[in-house]
Scaffold this motif. Structure first.
Motif, short mmCIF file in Angstrom:
data_model
loop_
_atom_site.label_atom_id
_atom_site.label_comp_id
_atom_site.label_asym_id
_atom_site.label_seq_id
_atom_site.Cartn_x
_atom_site.Cartn_y
_atom_site.Cartn_z
N HIS A 54 0.85 -1.19 0.00
CA HIS A 54 0.00 0.00 0.00
C HIS A 54 0.89 1.24 0.00
O HIS A 54 1.56 1.53 0.99
N LEU A 55 0.92 1.91 -1.13
CA LEU A 55 1.72 3.12 -1.28
C LEU A 55 0.90 4.30 -0.77
O LEU A 55 0.05 4.84 -1.48
N VAL A 56 1.13 4.66 0.49
CA VAL A 56 0.30 5.68 1.14
C VAL A 56 0.47 7.04 0.48
O VAL A 56 -0.49 7.79 0.27
N THR A 57 1.72 7.38 0.15
CA THR A 57 2.01 8.64 -0.53
C THR A 57 2.34 8.32 -1.98
O THR A 57 3.46 7.91 -2.28
N PRO A 58 1.40 8.46 -2.90
CA PRO A 58 1.64 8.07 -4.29
C PRO A 58 2.74 8.90 -4.93
O PRO A 58 2.97 10.05 -4.54
N PRO A 59 3.44 8.34 -5.89
CA PRO A 59 4.44 9.12 -6.63
C PRO A 59 3.77 10.20 -7.46
O PRO A 59 2.55 10.16 -7.71
N GLY A 65 11.69 -2.59 -5.56
CA GLY A 65 12.62 -1.96 -6.50
C GLY A 65 11.96 -0.96 -7.42
O GLY A 65 12.35 0.22 -7.47
N ALA A 66 10.96 -1.39 -8.17
CA ALA A 66 10.31 -0.48 -9.12
C ALA A 66 9.53 0.61 -8.39
O ALA A 66 9.33 1.70 -8.93
N ILE A 67 9.09 0.32 -7.17
CA ILE A 67 8.33 1.32 -6.40
C ILE A 67 9.26 2.45 -5.97
O ILE A 67 9.01 3.62 -6.22
N ALA A 68 10.37 2.07 -5.33
CA ALA A 68 11.30 3.09 -4.85
C ALA A 68 11.87 3.90 -6.01
O ALA A 68 12.07 5.11 -5.89
N ALA A 69 12.10 3.24 -7.15
CA ALA A 69 12.67 3.95 -8.30
C ALA A 69 11.70 4.93 -8.91
O ALA A 69 12.11 5.82 -9.66
#
Length: 232
Positions: free
Chosen positions: A35-40, A144-148
């Protein structure tokens, strides 16, 4: 998105990303729900990276959903724990990871970083908390792809999971593929020595230690077994 059952939370409270162990309700297949609380800033960039960044030590992405409470990413799951949990548990029992096992962990994480770096993407958060050891003994690098896909930050930010895993340049600027390599070296150092390279009573002290680092001295690795020494 499909229907999933959340079983338990596996990430610590706080931060930009919550991770839950779950099951697909139609098949009872094990999954991890991120769950990405703060979206890119760019969902399109996130989706593109999730499609393109694939490798043998990166768990496959099964589904992505964008809702009012953030972005949900479902990845193939398996029972296991973070390398941080493994290291902490062993330390409490006065145990350690053998040199050959530690080198195998580092080699597997390097393999996971390769598809990211081929595209000049940086993970930015390589640390024992994002390295997973499954119940079958497999090593995976998560997120990986999330942090990038997150925007570069010049200051310490909530998604930097472990402050004592920062590369020096991350204290004042964005991560690079070279930062990931340095951070992987920090993992190897902690596996070999039994404590992090950076130490201090607060995040500010840790950031200062990282930003003023002058290089690894022989004194800091005098007890390190030979298989580790050259690589460090």
């Amino acid at each position: 998105m499909g229907a999933y059952r959340i079983m338990r939370r596996v990430s610590p409270p706080g931060g930009y990303l919550e991770t839950y162990a779950g099951q697909q309700t139609s098949s009872d297949k094990a999954v991890l729900l991120k769950h990405l609380v703060t979206p890119p800033t760019s969902i399109d960039r996130l989706l593109e990276n999730l499609r393109n960044v694939r490798g043998p030590a990166l768990p496959p992405v099964l589904e992505v959903g964008n809702s009012s409470d953030g972005v949900w990413i479902v990845i193939e799951g398996s029972e296991g724990e973070s390398l941080r949990w493994v290291m902490s548990t062993l330390a409490r029992a006065s145990g350690f990871i053998a040199p050959n096992e530690g080198l195998a962990v580092v080699a597997r994480v390097a393999m996971a970083l390769e598809p990211l770096h081929r595209q000049r993407l940086a993970h930015g958060d390589v640390c024992p908390s994002t390295i997973c050891v499954t119940s079958r003994g497999e090593v995976q690098l998560h997120d990986g792809a999330i942090a990038a896909s997150l925007p570069p930050q010049g200051e310490l930010s909530p998604w930097r999971g472990e402050v004592n895993s920062l590369a020096p340049e991350q204290v004042s600027g964005p991560a690079t593929p070279e930062s990931d390599v340095f951070r992987l070296g920090l993992v190897l150092y902690e596996l070999a020595v039994g404590r992090p390279l950076w130490s201090g009573p607060s995040p500010a002290h840790l950031c200062h230690a990282a930003s003023t680092w002058q290089g690894l001295t022989r004194e800091k690795v005098k007890q390190v077994p030979e298989p580790w020494l050259t690589l460090l």
